[in-house]
Write an enzyme that holds these catalytic residues in place. Sequence first.
Site, PDB file in Angstrom:
ATOM      1  N   CYS A   1       0.845  -1.192  -0.135  1.00 54.89           N
ATOM      2  CA  CYS A   1      -0.083  -0.069  -0.040  1.00 54.89           C
ATOM      3  C   CYS A   1       0.868   1.398   0.010  1.00 54.89           C
ATOM      4  O   CYS A   1       0.581   2.049  -0.812  1.00 54.89           O
ATOM      5  CB  CYS A   1      -0.884  -0.130   1.227  1.00 54.89           C
ATOM      6  SG  CYS A   1      -2.123   1.307   1.318  1.00 54.89           S
ATOM      7  N   CYS A   2       1.858   1.090   0.573  1.00 56.65           N
ATOM      8  CA  CYS A   2       2.840   2.468   0.992  1.00 56.65           C
ATOM      9  C   CYS A   2       3.603   2.554  -0.364  1.00 56.65           C
ATOM     10  O   CYS A   2       3.694   3.730  -0.732  1.00 56.65           O
ATOM     11  CB  CYS A   2       3.784   2.332   1.973  1.00 56.65           C
ATOM     12  SG  CYS A   2       3.038   2.716   3.725  1.00 56.65           S
TER      13      CYS A   2
ATOM     14  N   CYS B   1      -3.374   3.943   9.750  1.00 58.64           N
ATOM     15  CA  CYS B   1      -2.203   3.635  10.325  1.00 58.64           C
ATOM     16  C   CYS B   1      -1.301   4.387  11.273  1.00 58.64           C
ATOM     17  O   CYS B   1      -0.156   4.341  11.505  1.00 58.64           O
ATOM     18  CB  CYS B   1      -1.018   3.476   8.994  1.00 58.64           C
ATOM     19  SG  CYS B   1      -1.762   2.256   7.823  1.00 58.64           S
TER      20      CYS B   1
ATOM     21  N   CYS C   1       7.838   4.083   5.888  1.00 60.12           N
ATOM     22  CA  CYS C   1       6.869   3.858   4.741  1.00 60.12           C
ATOM     23  C   CYS C   1       7.624   3.475   3.567  1.00 60.12           C
ATOM     24  O   CYS C   1       7.006   3.098   2.550  1.00 60.12           O
ATOM     25  CB  CYS C   1       6.047   5.128   4.459  1.00 60.12           C
ATOM     26  SG  CYS C   1       6.932   6.398   4.621  1.00 60.12           S
TER      27      CYS C   1
HETATM   28  S1  SF4 Z   1       0.405   4.736   5.574  1.00 65.71           S
HETATM   29 FE1  SF4 Z   1      -0.982   3.081   5.517  1.00 65.71          FE
HETATM   30  S2  SF4 Z   1      -2.744   3.843   4.425  1.00 65.71           S
HETATM   31 FE2  SF4 Z   1      -0.915   5.219   3.912  1.00 65.71          FE
HETATM   32  S3  SF4 Z   1      -0.088   4.352   2.375  1.00 65.71           S
HETATM   33 FE3  SF4 Z   1       0.957   3.374   4.010  1.00 65.71          FE
HETATM   34  S4  SF4 Z   1      -0.170   1.354   4.215  1.00 65.71           S
HETATM   35 FE4  SF4 Z   1      -1.451   2.678   2.919  1.00 65.71          FE
END
Ligand code: SF4
Length: 265
Positions: free
Chosen positions: A152-153, A238, A261
């Site tokens: 996701c990040c 998060c 991240c």
């Molecule tokens: S912090 Fe969480 S919601 Fe944001 S990009 Fe990363 S995994 Fe995705």
Amino acid sequence: MTSNTVSLADQRRRQVEHDTAREEHHRERESLLGPIRSREELKALAEDASVRLADATTDEVLTWVAKEFGYRTAVACSMADAVLPDVVAQHLPWVDTLFLDTGYHFAETIGTRDAVESTMQLSIVDVTPQRTVAEQDAEFGKDLFARDPGLCCQMRKVEPLAATLEGYEVWITGVRREDSWLRANTPLIDWDEKNGMVKVNPLAAWTFDELIEYASEHDIVINPLMNDGYPSIGCAPCTQRVAPGDDPRAGRWAGLDKTECGLHT
Ligand code: SF4
């Protein structure tokens, strides 16, 4: 009634002046930009300056950045506070300030971004992922952040940032050594191999108290969550509140084996 009307008129005039100055900067900006130098040239600059300016002050580092790179400079800002872009804008007014608009931010963070854009001498650049949250949900399943936060990040932060940084020679971050043990050796000036550009961390030696003191002295916009138990603010799903005295980043991906991240690793 009359003074209120005058005050609103004043606010409106200041806003128009602010927006006009930004537009003028954007018109001039293109003529100030030189071609982007090669990876080898930039690496040599970073290696030389990282030694020469290893113990320099924030102002000395940013004086070097402004002279060497001008507006080929980008500032990364999470909108937890706007101290970093303010410090940089003292040397490069209207500098491009990149905001990773992941689609998962707290409403307070979006409000901070808007307040920064409308009041400060900065040019906000929204960095958006290839897919909207709905498109990501459809392709990868709902709430990917809970199952694979790394992916996701990667899709919502790392890849969009890398694509945007191609237009610059240096990026400036707000990473501080005090943030976590992983960041304890952060240099002021570094070579970013992954993005092929110079990376500058002018606040590396600043403490949290110094950051807050600067914000208060210079009337800098601060995300209201900072005073509500969130010393480090990322995407809403998060990020959790932390107890007073806890590691400031303890609320990021709490309970998961993830602390960064991927932007700074
Ligand atoms: S912090 Fe969480 S919601 Fe944001 S990009 Fe990363 S995994 Fe995705």
